[in-house]
Design an enzyme around this catalytic site. Sequence first.
Site, PDB file in Angstrom:
ATOM      1  N   HIS A 127      14.773  34.267  24.890  1.00  0.00           N
ATOM      2  CA  HIS A 127      14.415  32.905  25.306  1.00  0.00           C
ATOM      3  C   HIS A 127      12.954  32.581  24.947  1.00  0.00           C
ATOM      4  O   HIS A 127      12.668  31.595  24.273  1.00  0.00           O
ATOM      5  CB  HIS A 127      14.650  32.763  26.812  1.00  0.00           C
ATOM      6  CG  HIS A 127      14.307  31.408  27.362  1.00  0.00           C
ATOM      7  ND1 HIS A 127      15.257  30.447  27.625  1.00  0.00           N
ATOM      8  CD2 HIS A 127      13.116  30.852  27.699  1.00  0.00           C
ATOM      9  CE1 HIS A 127      14.663  29.361  28.088  1.00  0.00           C
ATOM     10  NE2 HIS A 127      13.353  29.580  28.149  1.00  0.00           N
ATOM     11  N   GLU A 128      12.050  33.449  25.396  1.00  0.00           N
ATOM     12  CA  GLU A 128      10.628  33.175  25.136  1.00  0.00           C
ATOM     13  C   GLU A 128      10.331  33.234  23.643  1.00  0.00           C
ATOM     14  O   GLU A 128       9.500  32.488  23.129  1.00  0.00           O
ATOM     15  CB  GLU A 128       9.736  34.149  25.909  1.00  0.00           C
ATOM     16  CG  GLU A 128       9.873  34.059  27.442  1.00  0.00           C
ATOM     17  CD  GLU A 128       9.714  32.668  28.031  1.00  0.00           C
ATOM     18  OE1 GLU A 128       8.954  31.853  27.463  1.00  0.00           O
ATOM     19  OE2 GLU A 128      10.375  32.375  29.052  1.00  0.00           O
ATOM     20  N   GLU A 143      12.597  23.625  25.015  1.00  0.00           N
ATOM     21  CA  GLU A 143      13.688  24.338  25.681  1.00  0.00           C
ATOM     22  C   GLU A 143      14.944  24.345  24.804  1.00  0.00           C
ATOM     23  O   GLU A 143      15.766  25.254  24.914  1.00  0.00           O
ATOM     24  CB  GLU A 143      13.947  23.676  27.039  1.00  0.00           C
ATOM     25  CG  GLU A 143      14.587  24.582  28.049  1.00  0.00           C
ATOM     26  CD  GLU A 143      13.720  25.782  28.431  1.00  0.00           C
ATOM     27  OE1 GLU A 143      14.289  26.772  28.926  1.00  0.00           O
ATOM     28  OE2 GLU A 143      12.481  25.730  28.237  1.00  0.00           O
ATOM     29  N   HIS A 198      10.915  29.930  22.145  1.00  0.00           N
ATOM     30  CA  HIS A 198       9.750  29.046  22.342  1.00  0.00           C
ATOM     31  C   HIS A 198       8.649  29.388  21.328  1.00  0.00           C
ATOM     32  O   HIS A 198       8.045  28.511  20.717  1.00  0.00           O
ATOM     33  CB  HIS A 198       9.155  29.261  23.738  1.00  0.00           C
ATOM     34  CG  HIS A 198       9.905  28.573  24.845  1.00  0.00           C
ATOM     35  ND1 HIS A 198      10.056  27.216  24.903  1.00  0.00           N
ATOM     36  CD2 HIS A 198      10.501  29.065  25.962  1.00  0.00           C
ATOM     37  CE1 HIS A 198      10.737  26.896  26.024  1.00  0.00           C
ATOM     38  NE2 HIS A 198      11.015  28.005  26.667  1.00  0.00           N
TER      39      HIS A 198
HETATM   40 ZN    ZN Z   1      11.913  28.118  28.542  1.00  0.00          ZN
END
Ligand code: ZN
Length: 501
Positions: free
Chosen positions: A265-266, A295, A269
Amino acid sequence: MGEKIKALRERIGEVRDLGAASAVLGWDQQVNMPPGGAQGRAYALATLSKLSHQKAVSDDMGETIEKAEAEAAQLDPDSDDARLVQKAKRDYLKDRKVPNEWVGEFTHVTTLGYQVWEKAREASDFDQFKPELEKIIALRRQYAEFFAPYDHIYDPLLDDYEPGMKTADVKTVFHQLRQEQVALVQATAESGVEIDDAIIHQPFDEEAQWSFGVEVIKAIGYDFERGRQDKSVHPFTTGFNPGDVRITTRIAPKFLNPALFGSIHECGHAMYEQGVNPAYARTPLDGGASLGFHESQSRMWENMVGRSRAFWNVFYSRLQSYFPEQFGAIDMETFYRAINKVEPSLIRVEADEATYNLHIMLRFELETALMEGSLAVADLPAAWNEKSEQLLGITPPNDKLGVLQDVHWSGGMVGYFPTYALGNLIAAQLWEKILVDIPDLEKHLNTGEFHVLLDWLRTNVHVYGAKYKPMELLERITGDSLQAEPYLRYLKAKFGDVYGL
Ligand code: ZN
């Protein structure tokens, strides 16, 4: 580039430098700082934020923007420089409305608020955090008033994270999502299909978790020459410049998902920020188009890629070699189903895709009530539990698993949560467009050619940074405004398959 625009870039560059310095201190606070450093750090950050705000709203800045505007009027309105001046003007007009003393106080209160929240969460004691949160909500309501008149008191906050978006827009799209997502969750519960996910809830060596996560994020494209990963209580991504975009992760000793999917997830980003046009460094065009767009990137990599069969065709044997005891005798399909089990649960960051947005709706409804003044901070835990029962059918046994689970409010980030759900929607809209442009995407993902996807995202999303407003960017890419249907189609296809609906 004309002289006036160059002068504006230099002036704004200094503001961005102060922001970058604050970000380093913020990163350090969450990664390295001993608890005793909190008071001093609150002063340091408050001073930096005041300095940066002073520079950003000075009359000199206003004049520099005005001169640059005259120059930009001669340019193609879609050029980087014209857009840069436009964005600088918008930021300036917003920042000018906020008094400098407010900025300093807000930074001070939220820096300490984070430390208090961390302790209160650990002790599962909302009362410890209550006085800090009361200050934060009062400051946030004050902030909204700087932007009066507004349609809804929540609008000015939302606009900071999702430029151009209104509370009413969010309510409309959430209304549609809520009905269909609740129906989908119910259908999975009534399907008669039972998924046992005990295999991902068992002890996993922490070093092996870390190493496997690093292997995965390197393979999908995170550039460690321009980033690093550390551990923190609440995982996050922070970028100081295009050459230094950092991520953090959290390792749970008896649960595979937080470190693995948190890292992906990170990484999503961070790859976004690592892919922004380097010429935008030290300008307002640096970073992503909005938090919703941000996101969309993190959740696309985490879920649409990281929780897909294609992804595990590449990585499952690697996972087995890191954890032979846990997965040596388990086939991939069993694992795939375990990581895609639908079940209402308490913790947002660990929620499955089908229930995730319900966690966001809960927070959105509470935040808007806090801002409207119809809900008092003292009543927040009870209201949280009640909404949790309504939306998810479960009541948290304590505050740690309920109202204290998220870091956001401690940092004053009210208005942020909806962007998570918007990100899911944007990701699904982009995904449908990607499949049109790359019909054999799955074949590439199946063989570990993740760069095919990353290249598309780089070219169509990342490189533009914040040049376009989020909804403008979405429209340029997909030809459509924000829609709930693609995400609902995606959910129904995926979980229809898993649960035989
Ligand atoms: Zn996030």
